[in-house]
Design a protein around this motif. Structure first.
Motif, PDB file in Angstrom:
ATOM      1  N   GLY A   1       0.800  -1.222   0.000  1.00 37.75           N
ATOM      2  CA  GLY A   1       0.000   0.000   0.000  1.00 37.75           C
ATOM      3  C   GLY A   1       0.832   1.271   0.000  1.00 37.75           C
ATOM      4  O   GLY A   1       0.364   2.328   0.395  1.00 37.75           O
ATOM      5  N   ALA A   2       2.091   1.183  -0.443  1.00 40.89           N
ATOM      6  CA  ALA A   2       2.970   2.351  -0.475  1.00 40.89           C
ATOM      7  C   ALA A   2       2.588   3.275  -1.629  1.00 40.89           C
ATOM      8  O   ALA A   2       2.184   2.813  -2.696  1.00 40.89           O
ATOM      9  N   PRO A   3       2.706   4.590  -1.443  1.00 39.29           N
ATOM     10  CA  PRO A   3       2.333   5.522  -2.505  1.00 39.29           C
ATOM     11  C   PRO A   3       3.267   5.424  -3.714  1.00 39.29           C
ATOM     12  O   PRO A   3       4.462   5.226  -3.563  1.00 39.29           O
ATOM     13  N   ARG A   4       2.675   5.552  -4.904  1.00 41.41           N
ATOM     14  CA  ARG A   4       3.439   5.532  -6.152  1.00 41.41           C
ATOM     15  C   ARG A   4       3.044   6.744  -6.975  1.00 41.41           C
ATOM     16  O   ARG A   4       1.879   7.051  -7.128  1.00 41.41           O
ATOM     17  N   ALA A   5       4.024   7.420  -7.543  1.00 45.64           N
ATOM     18  CA  ALA A   5       3.778   8.586  -8.385  1.00 45.64           C
ATOM     19  C   ALA A   5       4.172   8.315  -9.826  1.00 45.64           C
ATOM     20  O   ALA A   5       4.180   9.213 -10.645  1.00 45.64           O
ATOM     21  N   GLY A   6       4.486   7.096 -10.156  1.00 45.79           N
ATOM     22  CA  GLY A   6       5.029   6.745 -11.464  1.00 45.79           C
ATOM     23  C   GLY A   6       6.475   6.323 -11.273  1.00 45.79           C
ATOM     24  O   GLY A   6       7.108   6.687 -10.280  1.00 45.79           O
ATOM     25  N   PHE A   7       7.012   5.558 -12.205  1.00 42.00           N
ATOM     26  CA  PHE A   7       8.366   5.049 -12.041  1.00 42.00           C
ATOM     27  C   PHE A   7       9.332   5.693 -13.024  1.00 42.00           C
ATOM     28  O   PHE A   7      10.175   6.494 -12.654  1.00 42.00           O
ATOM     29  N   CYS A   8       9.180   5.387 -14.306  1.00 39.82           N
ATOM     30  CA  CYS A   8      10.159   5.886 -15.288  1.00 39.82           C
ATOM     31  C   CYS A   8       9.785   7.263 -15.829  1.00 39.82           C
ATOM     32  O   CYS A   8      10.646   7.999 -16.281  1.00 39.82           O
ATOM     33  N   LEU A   9       8.497   7.590 -15.832  1.00 42.26           N
ATOM     34  CA  LEU A   9       7.962   8.874 -16.304  1.00 42.26           C
ATOM     35  C   LEU A   9       8.239   9.142 -17.775  1.00 42.26           C
ATOM     36  O   LEU A   9       8.227  10.278 -18.216  1.00 42.26           O
ATOM     37  N   MET A  10       8.479   8.066 -18.561  1.00 40.35           N
ATOM     38  CA  MET A  10       8.705   8.244 -20.002  1.00 40.35           C
ATOM     39  C   MET A  10       8.045   7.149 -20.835  1.00 40.35           C
ATOM     40  O   MET A  10       8.358   6.984 -22.005  1.00 40.35           O
ATOM     41  N   GLY A  11       7.132   6.390 -20.257  1.00 41.94           N
ATOM     42  CA  GLY A  11       6.371   5.408 -21.020  1.00 41.94           C
ATOM     43  C   GLY A  11       7.031   4.072 -21.240  1.00 41.94           C
ATOM     44  O   GLY A  11       6.559   3.296 -22.058  1.00 41.94           O
ATOM     45  N   ALA A  12       8.112   3.774 -20.525  1.00 38.41           N
ATOM     46  CA  ALA A  12       8.801   2.501 -20.725  1.00 38.41           C
ATOM     47  C   ALA A  12       8.368   1.426 -19.733  1.00 38.41           C
ATOM     48  O   ALA A  12       8.534   0.248 -20.007  1.00 38.41           O
ATOM     49  N   CYS A  13       7.807   1.812 -18.601  1.00 36.94           N
ATOM     50  CA  CYS A  13       7.401   0.819 -17.591  1.00 36.94           C
ATOM     51  C   CYS A  13       5.878   0.663 -17.610  1.00 36.94           C
ATOM     52  O   CYS A  13       5.212   1.173 -18.501  1.00 36.94           O
ATOM     53  N   GLN A  14       5.330  -0.006 -16.653  1.00 36.57           N
ATOM     54  CA  GLN A  14       3.889  -0.251 -16.571  1.00 36.57           C
ATOM     55  C   GLN A  14       3.277   0.398 -15.330  1.00 36.57           C
ATOM     56  O   GLN A  14       2.219   0.004 -14.880  1.00 36.57           O
ATOM     57  N   ASP A  15       3.926   1.411 -14.781  1.00 36.21           N
ATOM     58  CA  ASP A  15       3.537   1.939 -13.480  1.00 36.21           C
ATOM     59  C   ASP A  15       2.408   2.959 -13.505  1.00 36.21           C
ATOM     60  O   ASP A  15       1.771   3.171 -12.496  1.00 36.21           O
ATOM     61  N   CYS A  16       2.146   3.611 -14.609  1.00 36.18           N
ATOM     62  CA  CYS A  16       1.208   4.733 -14.586  1.00 36.18           C
ATOM     63  C   CYS A  16      -0.043   4.522 -15.429  1.00 36.18           C
ATOM     64  O   CYS A  16      -0.664   5.477 -15.873  1.00 36.18           O
ATOM     65  N   TRP A  17      -0.451   3.280 -15.655  1.00 36.15           N
ATOM     66  CA  TRP A  17      -1.662   3.039 -16.433  1.00 36.15           C
ATOM     67  C   TRP A  17      -2.878   3.596 -15.715  1.00 36.15           C
ATOM     68  O   TRP A  17      -3.063   3.396 -14.520  1.00 36.15           O
ATOM     69  N   VAL A  18      -3.701   4.301 -16.445  1.00 32.08           N
ATOM     70  CA  VAL A  18      -5.024   4.740 -15.997  1.00 32.08           C
ATOM     71  C   VAL A  18      -5.979   4.373 -17.130  1.00 32.08           C
ATOM     72  O   VAL A  18      -5.550   3.840 -18.151  1.00 32.08           O
ATOM     73  N   GLN A  19      -7.251   4.647 -16.947  1.00 32.12           N
ATOM     74  CA  GLN A  19      -8.170   4.377 -18.046  1.00 32.12           C
ATOM     75  C   GLN A  19      -9.254   5.433 -18.115  1.00 32.12           C
ATOM     76  O   GLN A  19      -9.501   6.137 -17.146  1.00 32.12           O
ATOM     77  N   THR A  20      -9.840   5.536 -19.277  1.00 37.50           N
ATOM     78  CA  THR A  20     -10.971   6.443 -19.445  1.00 37.50           C
ATOM     79  C   THR A  20     -12.193   5.773 -18.830  1.00 37.50           C
ATOM     80  O   THR A  20     -12.207   4.551 -18.604  1.00 37.50           O
TER      81      THR A  20
END
Length: 100
Positions: free
Chosen positions: A51-70
């Motif tokens: 449950g640790a906070p995440r703000a994104g990992f690579c910030l350039m589209g190479a990882c899978q950390d920041c997926w959201v959806q419409t």
């Protein structure tokens, strides 16, 4: 809770309106979805398990950390997708937190 990011200066472009889990947000032309979310919150999601906070990992589209959806279910990467006026975004994974 203070947002993770803050603007140094206000952009000259008119504000764009979007929502995150039903909460209204503002952004400007050229902002990414991740920028808009972190200007409103301290995190994008939490890690599964700890449950640790995440703000994104690579910030350039190479990882899978920041997926959201419409709201319609289309997945997109928050770090590399530019905000569009009227976007209605929701969490892409269970266990994520909404902006507060």
């Amino acid at each position: 809770m203070k947002p993770l990011l803050r603007r140094v200066s206000t952009p000259a472009s008119p504000p764009l309106r979007l929502s995150w889990n039903g909460l209204p947000l503002q952004a400007h032309a050229g902002d990414t979805v991740l920028t808009a979310l972190l200007l409103a919150s301290q995190q994008l999601r939490v890690t599964l398990g700890a449950g640790a906070p995440r703000a994104g990992f690579c910030l350039m589209g190479a990882c899978q950390d920041c997926w959201v959806q419409t709201a319609e279910g289309k997945r997109l990467r928050a770090c590399s997708t530019l905000v569009e006026d009227g976007m209605d975004l929701v969490n892409a994974q269970p266990g994520e937190l909404a902006c507060k």
